[in-house]
Scaffold this motif. Structure first.
Motif, mmCIF file in Angstrom:
data_model
loop_
_atom_site.group_PDB
_atom_site.id
_atom_site.type_symbol
_atom_site.label_atom_id
_atom_site.label_comp_id
_atom_site.label_asym_id
_atom_site.label_seq_id
_atom_site.Cartn_x
_atom_site.Cartn_y
_atom_site.Cartn_z
ATOM 1 N N UNK A 93 -6.241 -21.105 4.942
ATOM 2 C CA UNK A 93 -6.682 -21.438 3.576
ATOM 3 C C UNK A 93 -8.055 -22.089 3.612
ATOM 4 N N UNK A 94 -8.998 -21.639 2.814
ATOM 5 C CA UNK A 94 -8.932 -20.472 1.930
ATOM 6 C C UNK A 94 -8.878 -19.177 2.741
ATOM 7 N N UNK A 95 -8.325 -18.089 2.160
ATOM 8 C CA UNK A 95 -8.085 -16.878 2.954
ATOM 9 C C UNK A 95 -9.319 -16.042 3.251
ATOM 10 N N UNK A 96 -10.413 -16.298 2.552
ATOM 11 C CA UNK A 96 -11.631 -15.514 2.790
ATOM 12 C C UNK A 96 -11.447 -14.076 2.323
ATOM 13 N N UNK A 97 -12.089 -13.176 3.044
ATOM 14 C CA UNK A 97 -12.055 -11.767 2.667
ATOM 15 C C UNK A 97 -10.755 -11.153 3.202
ATOM 16 N N UNK A 98 -9.694 -11.271 2.436
ATOM 17 C CA UNK A 98 -8.358 -10.925 2.922
ATOM 18 C C UNK A 98 -7.894 -9.618 2.285
ATOM 19 N N UNK A 99 -7.269 -8.706 3.063
ATOM 20 C CA UNK A 99 -6.838 -7.422 2.487
ATOM 21 C C UNK A 99 -5.894 -7.582 1.289
ATOM 22 N N UNK A 100 -5.081 -8.620 1.267
ATOM 23 C CA UNK A 100 -4.145 -8.795 0.147
ATOM 24 C C UNK A 100 -4.876 -9.048 -1.176
ATOM 25 N N UNK A 101 -6.065 -9.653 -1.069
ATOM 26 C CA UNK A 101 -6.783 -10.030 -2.294
ATOM 27 C C UNK A 101 -7.339 -8.823 -3.041
ATOM 28 N N UNK A 102 -7.457 -7.700 -2.324
ATOM 29 C CA UNK A 102 -8.022 -6.525 -3.013
ATOM 30 C C UNK A 102 -6.917 -5.681 -3.667
ATOM 31 N N UNK A 103 -5.665 -6.078 -3.528
ATOM 32 C CA UNK A 103 -4.573 -5.286 -4.114
ATOM 33 C C UNK A 103 -4.270 -5.773 -5.536
ATOM 34 N N UNK A 104 -4.268 -4.832 -6.506
ATOM 35 C CA UNK A 104 -4.069 -5.201 -7.916
ATOM 36 C C UNK A 104 -2.715 -5.854 -8.172
ATOM 37 N N UNK A 105 -1.709 -5.439 -7.399
ATOM 38 C CA UNK A 105 -0.360 -5.967 -7.679
ATOM 39 C C UNK A 105 -0.095 -7.295 -6.981
ATOM 40 N N UNK A 106 -1.125 -7.869 -6.378
ATOM 41 C CA UNK A 106 -0.957 -9.193 -5.744
ATOM 42 C C UNK A 106 -1.623 -10.234 -6.632
ATOM 43 N N UNK B 281 0.819 -1.223 0.000
ATOM 44 C CA UNK B 281 0.000 0.000 0.000
ATOM 45 C C UNK B 281 0.850 1.269 0.000
ATOM 46 N N UNK B 282 1.994 1.236 0.707
ATOM 47 C CA UNK B 282 2.827 2.454 0.753
ATOM 48 C C UNK B 282 3.772 2.523 -0.450
ATOM 49 N N UNK B 283 3.668 1.530 -1.346
ATOM 50 C CA UNK B 283 4.442 1.571 -2.586
ATOM 51 C C UNK B 283 5.888 1.117 -2.444
ATOM 52 N N UNK B 284 6.222 0.491 -1.304
ATOM 53 C CA UNK B 284 7.598 -0.004 -1.135
ATOM 54 C C UNK B 284 7.776 -1.345 -1.862
ATOM 55 N N UNK B 285 6.850 -2.237 -1.658
ATOM 56 C CA UNK B 285 6.876 -3.531 -2.372
ATOM 57 C C UNK B 285 6.036 -3.352 -3.645
ATOM 58 N N UNK B 286 6.642 -3.718 -4.799
ATOM 59 C CA UNK B 286 5.955 -3.475 -6.077
ATOM 60 C C UNK B 286 4.853 -4.490 -6.353
ATOM 61 N N UNK B 287 5.000 -5.679 -5.812
ATOM 62 C CA UNK B 287 3.973 -6.687 -6.066
ATOM 63 C C UNK B 287 4.335 -7.998 -5.397
#
Ligand SMILES: NC(=O)C1=CN([C@@H]2O[C@H](COP(=O)(O)OP(=O)(O)OC[C@H]3O[C@@H](n4cnc5c(N)ncnc54)[C@H](O)[C@@H]3O)[C@@H](O)[C@H]2O)C=CC1
Ligand SMILES: O=C(O)C(=O)COP(=O)(O)O
Length: 525
Positions: free
Chosen positions: A258-271, A243-249
């Motif tokens: 597992x399964x991760x369910x409603x996980x914050x990582x899943x809403x990030x386009x670069x993941x 989110x802070x742009x340090x890790x590109x993806x």
């Protein structure tokens, strides 16, 4: 007939070694499928989905072996299995290539935005400028954990013109040189790598290895991959650094839950993500299922298992050498337990000659298994023997001596407690078999098998005759009889063997004879 439950959609074709074996009944279905009563299951096969917890093990009292059709055993409570004497085996190399290939595919997809571009085109768009990627060529790949999968990934990365830096505290510089990779510190990998891929097991040490603190040491614009185990990269820290742009993806095949369910990582386009697919190829699934099915069959056929997590690994050659001593040690444990029918707080095993050249810790565990067999309710075997001894406050010692007492080898067991001690010595004679050559300091020589009677008595005329007469009067046939004494007129022992066990009535009659001190029965297989 052994009842085998193969859970987690284990590839049926790979179960052939068990399916074609007449002594196994194989059920393919989940733990809750009701196909077979859990109480009756002798062997359980799982992948990563079934959690083999202490509670599940408690509900499976007949269970003897758990086979993991794959590498990671973090879904199995190994401590609980070990305590219960349950062997755990895995299939360590059947899915290496598939997982390395999957990791490589994820890396390439991540660098070229393939999943995002794919979704874009499928949705009717054609945004070429939105998906400018990066070459792998010339980039530095940092691999954390250079085991089987890490090594295969390194080979593939080098073929693509990448340089590879590795952090693995258990890897020698020589091995790194052979693999053509640069061994480095964790900090150095964090600071220099363009892409970091983790390939360690999930352990206390690796849980959260990449966290807020360590991620802050990475290059700005770094890419991260986790195709090993959820949790090695702290998921919340990763989301924050993206989110802070340090890790590109990031490319993730695994999640903490597992399964991760409603996980914050899943809403990030670069993941980009896959549902734990590393080992999901036809080839890998056939390999791992065949490997564990073969191991389970070997286990039930009393052959060595190659990939046990909680038993020493043994080649066929070594197994053949150790087997006679294994049997002897187990019988000696039982003999000592029965002859010295008292409290024991120390057991010492001493090996000499050809026995001392073997994996003696395995023999000592067998000896303990024999010792505990009639003493406690819990089933004791080589897996849980040391644990049980510790739990019962019995100190276990192991020694090697150069004195073989004139034999090619000896196994000597001393049990002590409450100021008393009892020692038995046995040997294994090639082409002849096992012999017990000394009991409680008396020289004797008998074959340890069948229904035995150990009699301590005074060395007086008529004692042996009286024993023979009572047995004869009751039509009991003595198969063999051995006597031993230290000096004329002093203490003496007899060891008799019978075709069938003696009745309690017979034992009472023998015990009441004059000059008989104690009588102990020993039943050996
Ligand atoms: N996504 C999937 O479907 C699959 C995931 N896996 C996971 O991949 C992991 C690795 O598999 P393999 O390469 O076959 O195992 P391996 O045992 O051959 O390699 C693990 C390596 O990690 C190293 N290591 C251990 N602790 C470390 C630490 N604290 N820091 C750095 N390195 C450390 C070890 O020295 C070893 O070289 C497995 O434990 C499993 O969790 C395995 C197969 C499929
Ligand atoms: O072998 C491993 O460690 C894996 O993670 C593979 O898991 P799976 O058997 O595909 O559920």
């Amino acid at each position: 007939m052994f009842q085998v439950l193969a859970a987690d959609s284990i590839k049926e074709q790979g179960l052939q070694p068990l399916l074609e074996w007449k002594q196994a009944q194989v059920y393919s279905g989940g733990i809750d499928s009701g196909l077979v009563s859990l109480e009756k299951v002798d062997a359980l096969l799982v992948r990563s989905a079934t959690k083999v917890t202490a509670e599940l093990l408690d509900s499976m009292p007949s269970l003897k072996i758990v086979g993991r059709a794959g590498v990671g055993v973090d879904n199995i409570d190994i401590t609980a299995a070990t305590k219960r004497g349950i062997v755990v085996v895995n299939a360590p190399d059947g899915n290496t290539i598939s997982t390395a290939e999957h990791t490589f595919a994820m890396m390439a997809a991540l660098m070229r935005n393939i999943p995002q571009a794919h979704a874009n085109v499928k949705s009717g768009q054609w945004n070429r400028n939105q998906f400018i990627g990066n070459e792998l060529y010339g980039k530095m790949l940092g691999i954390v954990g250079l085991g089987r999968i890490g090594s295969e990934l390194a080979k593939r990365a080098k073929a693509f013109g990448m340089s590879v830096k590795v952090y693995d505290p258990f890897l020698t510089t020589e091995r790194a040189e052979v693999l053509g990779v640069q061994l480095s510190t964790f900090d150095n990998v964090l600071q220099e790598a363009d892409i970091i891929s983790v390939h360690t097991p999930l352990t206390k040490e690796t849980n959260g290895l990449l966290n807020e603190r360590t991620l802050s040491k990475t290059k700005k614009g770094v890419y991260l991959l986790n195709c090993a185990r959820g949790g090695i990269i702290d998921e919340m820290a990763l989301a924050h650094f993206i989110e802070i742009g340090h890790v590109a993806g990031a490319a993730l095949d695994v999640f903490k839950v597992e399964p991760p369910g409603d996980h914050p990582l899943l809403s990030l386009d670069s993941v980009i993500v896959t549902p734990h697919l590393g080992a999901s190829t036809r080839e890998a699934q056939l390999n791992v299922a065949t490997q564990v099915a073969t191991e389970i069959r070997s286990f039930f056929e009393n052959k060595p298992v190659a990939n046990s997590i909680n038993l020493p690994a043994m080649s066929k050659d070594i197994y053949e050498k150790i087997q006679p001593f294994h049997q002897l040690a187990k019988q000696m444990g039982k003999i000592v337990s029965e002859c010295h029918n008292k409290g024991v707080n120390e057991l010492t095993a001493t090996y000499s000659g050809t026995a001392a050249e073997l994996e003696t810790s395995y023999l000592t565990k067998a000896l303990l298994a024999g010792f505990f067999e009639n003493r406690i309710e819990v089933k004791v075997n080589e897996v849980n023997a040391i644990h049980i001894a510790k739990e019962r406050g019995i100190m276990v010692g192991e020694k090697v001596t150069g004195n073989s007492f004139g034999y090619a080898n000896t196994v000597t067991v001393t049990a002590s407690g409450d100021g008393e001690a009892f020692t038995a010595r046995g040997t294994y004679i090639d082409h002849y078999g096992p012999r017990i050559v000394s009991l409680d300091g008396f020289n004797i020589d008998f074959h340890p098998s069948g229904n035995l009677l150990y009699i301590q008595h005074m060395d007086r005329p008529g004692v042996i005759g009286n024993v023979g007469r009572i047995l004869g009067d009751h039509d009991v046939n003595i198969a063999t009889m051995q006597v031993g004494r230290k000096e004329a007129g002093g203490e003496a022992i007899m060891v008799l063997s019978f075709d069938k066990p003696l009745s309690d009535e017979m034992l009472t009659k023998l015990e009441s004879l004059q000059d008989i001190v104690t009588i102990n029965t020993i039943t050996l297989s």
